[in-house]
Structures are given as structure tokens and as C-alpha cells.
Design a protein around this motif. Structure first.
Motif, PDB file in Angstrom:
ATOM      1  N   ASP A 194    -165.134 -33.834  12.718  1.00  0.00           N
ATOM      2  CA  ASP A 194    -164.300 -33.696  11.514  1.00  0.00           C
ATOM      3  C   ASP A 194    -163.059 -34.585  11.582  1.00  0.00           C
ATOM      4  N   LYS A 252    -167.888 -18.205   5.297  1.00  0.00           N
ATOM      5  CA  LYS A 252    -167.052 -19.404   5.339  1.00  0.00           C
ATOM      6  C   LYS A 252    -167.883 -20.626   5.748  1.00  0.00           C
ATOM      7  N   ASP A 253    -168.756 -20.441   6.751  1.00  0.00           N
ATOM      8  CA  ASP A 253    -169.603 -21.552   7.211  1.00  0.00           C
ATOM      9  C   ASP A 253    -170.528 -22.031   6.093  1.00  0.00           C
ATOM     10  N   LEU A 298    -173.555 -27.643  11.885  1.00  0.00           N
ATOM     11  CA  LEU A 298    -173.155 -26.511  11.046  1.00  0.00           C
ATOM     12  C   LEU A 298    -174.344 -25.587  10.776  1.00  0.00           C
ATOM     13  N   GLN A 341    -168.580 -24.074   3.654  1.00  0.00           N
ATOM     14  CA  GLN A 341    -168.336 -25.404   4.204  1.00  0.00           C
ATOM     15  C   GLN A 341    -169.602 -26.246   4.187  1.00  0.00           C
ATOM     16  N   GLN A 342    -170.740 -25.598   4.476  1.00  0.00           N
ATOM     17  CA  GLN A 342    -172.025 -26.295   4.438  1.00  0.00           C
ATOM     18  C   GLN A 342    -172.281 -26.861   3.054  1.00  0.00           C
ATOM     19  N   LYS A 383    -170.042 -27.640   0.778  1.00  0.00           N
ATOM     20  CA  LYS A 383    -169.096 -28.729   0.514  1.00  0.00           C
ATOM     21  C   LYS A 383    -169.556 -30.035   1.157  1.00  0.00           C
ATOM     22  N   ILE A 384    -170.011 -29.949   2.425  1.00  0.00           N
ATOM     23  CA  ILE A 384    -170.463 -31.157   3.136  1.00  0.00           C
ATOM     24  C   ILE A 384    -171.706 -31.733   2.468  1.00  0.00           C
TER      25      ILE A 384
END
Length: 428
Positions: free
Chosen positions: A49, A195-196, A62, A199-200, A202-203
Motif C-alpha cells: 500500500d 472492513k476488508d 486481501l 477495501q476489496q 475499492k481496490i
């Protein structure tokens, strides 16, 4: 509670307690290992990151972290179910002890009242002298002596039951607290999992927006995988052809020996032609196990399935089979293991090094185990060479680090003849 029922209950209780202890210990060890693996992945992801460079490895790490969190939640659920069973068992035991204690106290109270009413030497003598004959007087004397001993015995039983009751209540309280802690841990893990997954998403959206960059990474990954797969297939094909020649030679020598024994060489040509035809049409896997030594090694290797140690200490970040990224699918013929930088790679089983390949800026070691092959890719250096006999757990080299994103990982494969098989079921 009758003696037989009490014994049966205690045996069942102790058996359940032992099984719970063993299973609970295994679950806790697995949960601790998952926690360590999650922390390792978080550190690796943190390094990636910081580079601000989006890559497929980010998604892989992730995804692995999400998978581990889901496994941890399942482990916690299993622990909670086992604790529920234990709590029910302990509650039943506590109730049984409480009931038994009440009965013992009631019986003891009656004995105390009786003893009080008949206290003093005068009452005891009157009780004895009131006997009809000597035998009855003797029996009454024994009764007086035994009643005193029986009261002491009942008092000890009450004391022991009270002690056991306190212990069981203490264990029950501990189990309830442990369950409460597990429930809190479960809530925390579910929040982190959420949360993960955010984030997954978003990526993935970022990678989708940078479609050209993603396609370039995928194209590179596919080319590298195809080149390595082609090199592995070529090496295995060479082994099969060599074994075909050896098998044909064994057939020829056997035919010559038979012809010599019959004092004629007429059958030799026919047998050789038949052997040649069979060797060409035979499947690679059976040819590789055609000699007694190779057949024995194949059987031994197969017998070790599910008990082989991982070739390197680390976390499995990609499984066997199709890996999908948006609309592109990449086939993984093995498993990918993320390790610490410079981690040692070891042979999972004894065998002979078939080939060492240098391709895609890293080494690949192929070890033959009869009709099976174990394959170790993405090594930065090797300590073995083709034709060398190696033992199980012998060092083969160390894992290479991808300079583009700093990820250190290796690929491990198992092939049966010319076909890759899922290694997950082979290693611990």
C-alpha cells in the motif's frame, strides 16, 4: 442416584471432558495460527500500500486475509458450540450434585436427631439392657457403634460433595466467561471482515478503472504461467520418452532370453514390435511406474498423501484451479505460498531431481517420485542439480522476491504423469 447410573454418568462425563479438552486445544492452536497469518498478511499489504501501486498481488493478499477471517469465524463458532455442550454437561452435573447434597443433608439431619434423642451412656445402656437375649444385645451394641461410624461417613460425603459442587460451579463460570469472550471476538472479527470486504471492493473498482494496467498485469501473468507450464510439460515428456525406451529395452532383453531358451529367435521380432507399439500408446503415468523400483516409490509417495509437510513456511494465498480477475481467468496448476523473504524451500518427499529450469527470472526444481513429480517454482537460487538424489525435507534453495511489489511467494505443484493434481490434499 443409583450406583450403576452414577458410574455410567461419571464415565460419560469424563469421556466428554477429555474429548472436549483435546478438540478445544486443537481449535485454539488453529485460531492462533490464523491470527499469526492475518498479521503477516497485514504487514505485507502495508508495504504494498505504501508503494501506491495497484497490483493483482494486493487482491490476492486481501482475498487470502478475507478467507482466513472467515475460517477464524467458523473456528470460533465451533468453539462456542463445544462450550455450549460443555456448559450443558456441567449444569447437569451441578444440579445432580446439588440434589445429592440435599438428600445427604436430609439423611444426616435424621441421624443427628436420632443421636440427640438417644444421647448419653444411660440411654445406650437402657437400649442394651432392654434386649431379650445376649444375641440381640450384641446386635444392638454393633448398631450403636456402626451408627456413629455411619454419621461420620455421611458427614465426609457431604463435605466431599460440597467441594465437588464448588469446583463444578467454578468450571461452569469459567466456561461461561470463555463463551462470552468468544462471542466478543466473533463480533470483532465480523466487523474486520466487513472492513476488508469494503477495501476489496475499492481496490477492485480502482483496478477496473485502470483497465489497461490490469490487462497488462494479467497478460504478463498468463505468459509467464504458459511459459513455465510448457517447460514443465517438456521436462516430464522427456522423462516419459526415456522410460519408454527403457521399457522397450527390458522387453527386448526378456524376449531374447526367452528365444534363447527356446533355441529360436523367431518370436523376438514380433515381441519387440508389440513392445514398441505398447510403449508408444501407453499413458505416461503407467510408463513412469513400469519398473519395480519406480512402482514402489510411486506407491510410497501416494501413501504419504495428506501427511507431507509444506515445502516452505508460509500462507497459501492461491489455491489450485481457475483464478478469476474480472473477465479474465488464469489457471493455477498448483498452490501459491507467500513466505518471508529468503525463506528456505525443502523437498516434500525423497526422489531424484529431474530438471532445474531457469525461467522468468527465477528457478524451478522438478523432483520425480516414480510416476509423480513435485515442482517448486519462483526460487531465487537452488542448491541441487539434475540427476541428484534428494531426501525429504532437504533444502532445494530459497524463495525469490518480486521486485515490482516486494511480495515473496513460491508456487508448488504435484503432477501425476503429464497431469497436474491439486496439492492441497497432499500437504498438512
Amino acid at each position: 442416584m443409583r450406583p450403576l447410573k452414577l458410574i455410567t454418568f461419571l464415565v460419560l462425563f469424563l469421556t466428554l471432558g477429555s474429548a472436549f479438552g483435546q478438540s478445544s486445544s486443537a481449535l485454539k492452536k488453529r485460531k492462533d495460527l490464523i491470527n499469526k497469518e492475518i498479521e503477516q498478511l497485514k504487514r505485507s499489504r502495508s508495504k504494498i500500500d505504501k508503494s501506491k501501486k495497484l497490483s493483482l498481488n494486493q487482491i490476492n493478499l486481501l482475498n487470502t486475509q478475507i478467507r482466513l477471517r472467515e475460517e477464524k469465524i467458523r473456528t470460533i463458532n465451533t468453539e462456542i458450540k463445544m462450550l455450549d455442550t460443555k456448559i450443558i454437561s456441567n449444569t447437569t452435573e451441578v444440579k445432580s450434585l446439588q440434589s445429592n447434597l440435599e438428600k445427604l443433608k436430609a439423611e444426616y439431619a435424621k441421624m443427628v436427631v436420632f443421636a440427640f434423642k438417644n444421647k448419653g451412656a444411660y440411654h445406650k445402656l437402657m437400649f442394651l439392657f432392654a434386649a431379650k437375649d445376649f444375641n440381640q444385645a450384641y446386635m444392638r451394641l454393633k448398631y450403636i457403634q456402626q451408627s456413629g461410624q455411619f454419621r461420620k461417613k455421611k458427614a465426609n460425603e457431604i463435605q466431599n460433595t460440597q467441594t465437588n459442587l464448588k469446583k463444578e460451579i467454578s468450571v461452569l463460570d469459567l466456561n461461561k466467561k470463555e463463551k462470552s469472550d468468544l462471542l466478543m471476538d466473533q463480533i470483532s472479527e465480523k466487523q474486520d471482515l466487513g472492513k476488508d470486504k469494503v477495501q476489496q471492493s475499492k481496490i477492485l473498482n480502482s483496478l477496473t478503472k485502470q483497465d489497461k494496467n490490469l490487462q497488462q498485469q494479467l497478460s504478463k501473468k498468463q505468459k509467464e504461467a504458459a511459459a513455465l507450464n510448457s517447460a514443465i510439460q517438456a521436462a516430464i515428456r522427456k522423462e516419459i520418452l526415456a522410460e519408454q525406451k527403457k521399457a522397450a529395452e527390458r522387453e527386448r532383453l526378456a524376449a531374447e532370453a526367452k528365444a534363447k531358451a527356446n533355441k529360436t529367435k523367431e518370436p523376438v521380432t514380433a515381441i519387440n514390435e508389440s513392445a514398441k507399439k505398447t510403449s508408444i500408446e501407453a499413458k505416461g503415468s503407467s510408463i513412469l511406474a513400469s519398473s519395480p523400483a519406480d512402482a514402489k516409490l510411486s506407491s510410497s509417495f501416494l501413501g504419504s498423501r495428506g501427511r507431507l509437510q509444506k515445502p516452505a513456511k508460509g500462507i497459501v494465498t492461491q489455491g489450485f484451479g481457475q483464478q478469476k480477475y474480472n473477465n479474465v481467468t488464469v489457471f493455477n496448476p498448483g498452490i501459491t505460498i507467500k513466505t518471508e523473504p529468503g525463506a528456505t524451500v525443502s523437498a516434500v518427499y525423497g526422489g531424484k531431481v529431474s530438471k532445474v529450469i531457469f525461467l522468468v527470472n527465477s528457478y524451478t526444481v522438478i523432483i520425480r517420485h516414480g510416476e509423480y513429480f513435485s515442482i517448486y517454482s519462483k526460487l531465487k537460487n537452488v542448491s541441487v542439480s539434475a540427476g541428484q538424489e534428494v531426501q525429504a525435507r532437504q533444502s532445494l534453495g530459497s524463495v525469490a522476491t518480486d521486485q515490482s511489489d516486494g511480495v515473496t511467494e513460491m508456487q508448488f505443484q504435484i503432477w501425476k504423469g503429464g497431469t497436474p493434481v491439486n496439492p492441497s490434499g497432499w500437504i498438512l
